[in-house]
Motif scaffolding. Sequence first.
Motif, short mmCIF file in Angstrom:
data_model
loop_
_atom_site.label_atom_id
_atom_site.label_comp_id
_atom_site.label_asym_id
_atom_site.label_seq_id
_atom_site.Cartn_x
_atom_site.Cartn_y
_atom_site.Cartn_z
N ASN A 225 42.80 33.64 15.05
CA ASN A 225 42.81 33.85 13.60
C ASN A 225 41.76 32.99 12.94
OD1 ASN A 225 43.88 31.27 13.40
ND2 ASN A 225 45.93 31.95 12.87
N ARG A 226 41.59 33.26 11.63
CA ARG A 226 40.63 32.50 10.82
C ARG A 226 41.39 31.79 9.71
NH1 ARG A 226 37.56 36.63 12.79
NH2 ARG A 226 35.35 36.22 13.05
N LYS A 227 40.82 30.64 9.27
CA LYS A 227 41.48 29.87 8.22
C LYS A 227 40.40 29.13 7.43
CE LYS A 227 44.60 25.94 7.71
NZ LYS A 227 45.40 24.93 8.42
#
Length: 143
Positions: free
Chosen positions: A99-101
């Motif tokens: 995922n990206r954050k």
Amino acid sequence: MLIEGDFVLLRVSPYKGIARFGVKEILTPRYIGPFQIIQRVGVVAYRLALPPELSHVYNMLHVSILCECKPDPEAIVQWYDVPIQYDTTYEEVLVQILNRKMKSLRRREIPLVKVLWQHHGVEETTRELEASMEEQYPHMFIS
């Protein structure tokens, strides 16, 4: 103190050119084995009984890369899963971006990605800078 006949684990380190916030080798060292001590050589060196598959690794090793064998089998990585190089390191490869954050600081935001590595489980994922991961693994960011 280790003696002849004891079993030890051999520490192998991930070799990758990734620096997370300026710190290299972010993944914890892993151990392979167990291997039996054949002979104590000097004060801080031991000769191990290594299998033929590890014949390219010199069998006389410093005590700093050895660890007393623990009975927990889940803490040990089998050596045949990891291609070990001459200097007891292995190449770490990105498998998947989970995922990206966006990390919010006071004055700016930093894009991070959660990375799954080849010889590590899901519980050992790391957060890396998106820009450095895209530079090293551009094929993972095509979409």
